[in-house]
Design an enzyme around this catalytic site. Structure first.
Site, PDB file in Angstrom:
ATOM      1  N   ASP A   7       0.877  -1.162   0.000  1.00 52.42           N
ATOM      2  CA  ASP A   7       0.000   0.000   0.000  1.00 52.42           C
ATOM      3  C   ASP A   7       0.922   1.222   0.000  1.00 52.42           C
ATOM      4  OD1 ASP A   7      -2.232   1.765   0.555  1.00 52.42           O
ATOM      5  OD2 ASP A   7      -1.542   1.765   2.631  1.00 52.42           O
ATOM      6  N   PHE A   8       0.390   2.390  -0.332  1.00 52.11           N
ATOM      7  CA  PHE A   8       1.246   3.582  -0.360  1.00 52.11           C
ATOM      8  C   PHE A   8       0.951   4.527   0.800  1.00 52.11           C
ATOM      9  CE2 PHE A   8       2.874   7.698  -1.727  1.00 52.11           C
ATOM     10  CZ  PHE A   8       4.169   7.344  -2.060  1.00 52.11           C
ATOM     11  N   ASP A   9      -0.185   5.234   0.752  1.00 51.05           N
ATOM     12  CA  ASP A   9      -0.502   6.194   1.819  1.00 51.05           C
ATOM     13  C   ASP A   9      -0.650   5.461   3.154  1.00 51.05           C
ATOM     14  OD1 ASP A   9      -1.136   8.909   0.450  1.00 51.05           O
ATOM     15  OD2 ASP A   9      -2.210   7.463  -0.768  1.00 51.05           O
ATOM     16  N   ARG A  52     -14.227  12.817  -1.556  1.00 50.16           N
ATOM     17  CA  ARG A  52     -13.026  13.641  -1.366  1.00 50.16           C
ATOM     18  C   ARG A  52     -12.630  14.339  -2.667  1.00 50.16           C
ATOM     19  NH1 ARG A  52      -9.094   9.425   1.453  1.00 50.16           N
ATOM     20  NH2 ARG A  52     -10.382   7.979   0.284  1.00 50.16           N
ATOM     21  N   THR A  95      -2.403   1.023  -4.711  1.00 50.84           N
ATOM     22  CA  THR A  95      -2.881   2.115  -3.867  1.00 50.84           C
ATOM     23  C   THR A  95      -4.139   2.776  -4.394  1.00 50.84           C
ATOM     24  OG1 THR A  95      -2.289   4.263  -2.904  1.00 50.84           O
ATOM     25  CG2 THR A  95      -1.281   3.745  -5.028  1.00 50.84           C
ATOM     26  N   GLY A  96      -4.987   3.142  -3.464  1.00 49.14           N
ATOM     27  CA  GLY A  96      -6.141   3.971  -3.810  1.00 49.14           C
ATOM     28  C   GLY A  96      -5.717   5.424  -3.977  1.00 49.14           C
ATOM     29  N   LYS A 141      -8.090  -4.632  -3.877  1.00 46.66           N
ATOM     30  CA  LYS A 141      -6.670  -4.958  -3.956  1.00 46.66           C
ATOM     31  C   LYS A 141      -6.401  -6.467  -4.016  1.00 46.66           C
ATOM     32  CE  LYS A 141      -4.996  -0.712  -1.814  1.00 46.66           C
ATOM     33  NZ  LYS A 141      -4.095  -0.114  -0.806  1.00 46.66           N
ATOM     34  N   ASP A 164      -2.101  -1.012   5.812  1.00 42.87           N
ATOM     35  CA  ASP A 164      -2.505  -0.516   7.138  1.00 42.87           C
ATOM     36  C   ASP A 164      -3.990  -0.317   7.331  1.00 42.87           C
ATOM     37  OD1 ASP A 164      -2.708   2.998   7.141  1.00 42.87           O
ATOM     38  OD2 ASP A 164      -2.375   1.814   5.346  1.00 42.87           O
ATOM     39  N   ASN A 167      -9.058  -0.728   3.335  1.00 43.44           N
ATOM     40  CA  ASN A 167      -9.038  -1.112   1.923  1.00 43.44           C
ATOM     41  C   ASN A 167      -7.857  -2.036   1.586  1.00 43.44           C
ATOM     42  OD1 ASN A 167      -7.235   1.107   2.124  1.00 43.44           O
ATOM     43  ND2 ASN A 167      -7.396   1.469  -0.059  1.00 43.44           N
ATOM     44  N   ASP A 168      -6.951  -2.254   2.569  1.00 44.29           N
ATOM     45  CA  ASP A 168      -5.871  -3.239   2.394  1.00 44.29           C
ATOM     46  C   ASP A 168      -6.290  -4.634   2.856  1.00 44.29           C
ATOM     47  OD1 ASP A 168      -3.973  -1.309   1.484  1.00 44.29           O
ATOM     48  OD2 ASP A 168      -3.707  -0.661   3.562  1.00 44.29           O
TER      49      ASP A 168
END
Length: 214
Positions: A7-9, A52, A95-96, A141, A164, A167-168
């Site tokens: 994941d990224f963020d 968002r 990543t989202g 994912k 984290d 969505n992961d």
């Protein structure tokens, strides 16, 4: 060869791209509230992202570029990606978050992911349109991980997922090895290991023979 999906963020980066964009658009509080609800599974990820993105409607191109320029990898993340690639592993970012921010952050550290699966914020007339598009809005994912593993000829048992948030969860549940990076409470039960730094993640990957001990 293993497939290592990050994941990224909140994982590879402690920057939250929508927060950086929201500050520049003057809607940080509204965006933070939506993000929190999504992370706690009170709102679907797709709904949260569309909401968002709508708040960012009209944000100027220069402001967008500046926000993406603030995105940074966590200490040690670039080195860990290089170690994994040096051992012949395929490093993916699922990543989202947004492709431009991921690419900027990796480039700053002089590294590249082998695959990036990310979303985009379309622009028109030099500003954001308030829309969002990409494979990981409605898509999940676990499907992205399985599809990539299939393309690479890697069995799911040889995949590692690091994430984290809510969505992961799908990819953590199907990966051969699931590592939570300071995971949310809802995520922790599915993790084989939990870490709070890239150094510890490296040690966990050594422990599972993904990397040779240093």
């Amino acid at each position: 060869m293993s497939l290592i999906a990050f994941d990224f963020d909140g994982t590879l980066s402690d920057s939250e791209m929508t927060v950086l964009l929201a500050r520049r658009a003057g809607v940080a509080d509204e965006v933070a509230e939506i993000t929190e609800r999504a992370m706690n599974d009170e709102l679907s990820y797709a709904e949260s992202l569309y909401q968002r993105a709508a708040l960012l409607d009209g944000l100027d191109e220069d402001e967008v570029a500046a926000a993406f320029g603030e995105v940074a990898l966590r200490p040690g993340a670039g080195e860990l990606i290089e170690r994994l690639q040096a051992e012949g592993h395929h490093v993916a970012v699922l990543t989202g978050g947004f492709e431009r921010g991921v690419e900027r952050a990796l480039a700053k550290q002089g590294v590249e992911a082998d695959t990036i699966v990310a979303n985009r914020l379309p622009m028109a007339g030099g500003a954001l349109t308030g829309e969002a598009e990409g494979p990981l809005i409605e898509g999940t994912k676990d499907d992205a991980l399985a599809e990539l593993a299939d393309d690479l000829g890697i069995p799911m048992s040889e995949t590692v997922a690091v994430g984290d948030g809510a969505n992961d969860l799908p990819m953590l549940e199907v990966a051969g090895l699931a590592v939570g990076f300071v995971p949310k409470d809802a995520v922790r039960p599915v993790c084989d290991a939990v870490v709070a730094s890239m150094f510890r993640l490296g040690k966990v990957l050594e422990g599972y023979d993904v990397l040779p001990a240093e």
